[in-house]
Motif scaffolding. Sequence first.
Motif, mmCIF file in Angstrom:
data_model
loop_
_atom_site.group_PDB
_atom_site.id
_atom_site.type_symbol
_atom_site.label_atom_id
_atom_site.label_comp_id
_atom_site.label_asym_id
_atom_site.label_seq_id
_atom_site.Cartn_x
_atom_site.Cartn_y
_atom_site.Cartn_z
ATOM 1 N N MET A 64 -89.364 11.043 -2.797
ATOM 2 C CA MET A 64 -88.705 11.794 -1.724
ATOM 3 C C MET A 64 -88.099 13.073 -2.289
ATOM 4 O O MET A 64 -87.692 13.111 -3.450
ATOM 5 N N LYS A 65 -88.034 14.080 -1.459
ATOM 6 C CA LYS A 65 -87.426 15.346 -1.860
ATOM 7 C C LYS A 65 -86.442 15.774 -0.784
ATOM 8 O O LYS A 65 -86.792 15.870 0.390
ATOM 9 N N LEU A 66 -85.193 16.011 -1.186
ATOM 10 C CA LEU A 66 -84.149 16.467 -0.275
ATOM 11 C C LEU A 66 -83.984 17.968 -0.422
ATOM 12 O O LEU A 66 -83.732 18.468 -1.522
ATOM 13 N N ILE A 67 -84.130 18.677 0.691
ATOM 14 C CA ILE A 67 -84.054 20.134 0.680
ATOM 15 C C ILE A 67 -82.755 20.574 1.357
ATOM 16 O O ILE A 67 -82.452 20.150 2.476
ATOM 17 N N GLY A 68 -82.016 21.449 0.677
ATOM 18 C CA GLY A 68 -80.795 21.997 1.266
ATOM 19 C C GLY A 68 -79.699 22.146 0.236
ATOM 20 O O GLY A 68 -79.743 21.536 -0.840
ATOM 21 N N MET A 69 -78.708 22.957 0.573
ATOM 22 C CA MET A 69 -77.580 23.228 -0.324
ATOM 23 C C MET A 69 -76.492 22.172 -0.162
ATOM 24 O O MET A 69 -76.198 21.731 0.955
ATOM 25 N N LEU A 70 -75.873 21.827 -1.277
ATOM 26 C CA LEU A 70 -74.817 20.813 -1.239
ATOM 27 C C LEU A 70 -73.504 21.342 -0.672
ATOM 28 O O LEU A 70 -72.562 20.564 -0.500
ATOM 29 N N ASP A 71 -73.428 22.642 -0.382
ATOM 30 C CA ASP A 71 -72.235 23.129 0.310
ATOM 31 C C ASP A 71 -72.294 22.782 1.790
ATOM 32 O O ASP A 71 -71.306 22.932 2.512
ATOM 33 N N SER A 72 -73.442 22.295 2.249
ATOM 34 C CA SER A 72 -73.558 21.768 3.605
ATOM 35 C C SER A 72 -73.133 20.303 3.602
ATOM 36 O O SER A 72 -73.656 19.504 2.824
ATOM 37 N N PRO A 73 -72.186 19.919 4.473
ATOM 38 C CA PRO A 73 -71.778 18.510 4.502
ATOM 39 C C PRO A 73 -72.913 17.591 4.932
ATOM 40 O O PRO A 73 -72.956 16.422 4.555
ATOM 41 N N TYR A 74 -73.847 18.131 5.702
ATOM 42 C CA TYR A 74 -74.971 17.328 6.183
ATOM 43 C C TYR A 74 -75.924 16.998 5.033
ATOM 44 O O TYR A 74 -76.419 15.874 4.917
ATOM 45 N N VAL A 75 -76.177 17.974 4.187
ATOM 46 C CA VAL A 75 -77.020 17.739 3.014
ATOM 47 C C VAL A 75 -76.307 16.824 2.029
ATOM 48 O O VAL A 75 -76.895 15.872 1.502
ATOM 49 N N ARG A 76 -75.026 17.104 1.792
ATOM 50 C CA ARG A 76 -74.296 16.343 0.772
ATOM 51 C C ARG A 76 -74.137 14.879 1.159
ATOM 52 O O ARG A 76 -74.244 13.997 0.309
ATOM 53 N N ARG A 77 -73.887 14.573 2.442
ATOM 54 C CA ARG A 77 -73.734 13.173 2.841
ATOM 55 C C ARG A 77 -75.043 12.407 2.652
ATOM 56 O O ARG A 77 -75.026 11.219 2.302
ATOM 57 N N VAL A 78 -76.174 13.078 2.839
ATOM 58 C CA VAL A 78 -77.462 12.433 2.608
ATOM 59 C C VAL A 78 -77.686 12.216 1.116
ATOM 60 O O VAL A 78 -78.124 11.135 0.692
ATOM 61 N N ALA A 79 -77.385 13.215 0.291
ATOM 62 C CA ALA A 79 -77.581 13.086 -1.153
ATOM 63 C C ALA A 79 -76.744 11.940 -1.720
ATOM 64 O O ALA A 79 -77.245 11.114 -2.503
ATOM 65 N N ILE A 80 -75.474 11.876 -1.336
ATOM 66 C CA ILE A 80 -74.595 10.821 -1.839
ATOM 67 C C ILE A 80 -75.061 9.461 -1.349
ATOM 68 O O ILE A 80 -75.053 8.477 -2.109
#
Length: 202
Positions: free
Chosen positions: A1-17
Amino acid sequence: MKLIGMLDSPYVRRVAISLAHYGMAFEHQSLSVFRHFDQFAQLNGVVKAPTLLLEDGSTLMDSSLILNYLEALADASRKLLPTDAAALAKDTQILGLALAASDKAVQYHYERSLRPEEKQHQPWIDRVTQQLLAACEGWECLLADRDINPQQPDQVAISSAVIWGFIQSIIPQVVPAEEYPQLQQVVQQMEETALFAQFPPE
């Protein structure tokens, strides 16, 4: 899987965590929907963060929809949402308020920082502010009865910490931290964990 987006976005960061908590291997590609628009568009023409690219070629969007998919894949011991309907309704209520607050914070921030001052519409700003404060007040109230365990987090803990930290980073003057002690406590507890340290806001 590949997650695309900046971690300054809460939406991206909640998925990454959440992905890390689930123990699911993934690659993170830090692309901005503003600065890297053309490069992002090559991966997802909608240019929406987060985007999750699956191995079968599927493209998933919207953090909540992505997390619903990942929750279905997760081992029982690592799930972040309850399976009991009543408990799930309570968690969903809190998450709904958190996400509403995040959306309104983004709208407020964009109106103030991206739109020329002479084109800003004060009645719209007032309305968004009212919605933001209502969401934060409800969110804070529901967390008062919540037991947060940083070592055994759930989606409420992860998303609350990520989203409140984001809101405080962009518009602290609108929602002063000292007026929301429960939310502040969740951020302090979760940001000290190794899980969160893996994905600091960019």
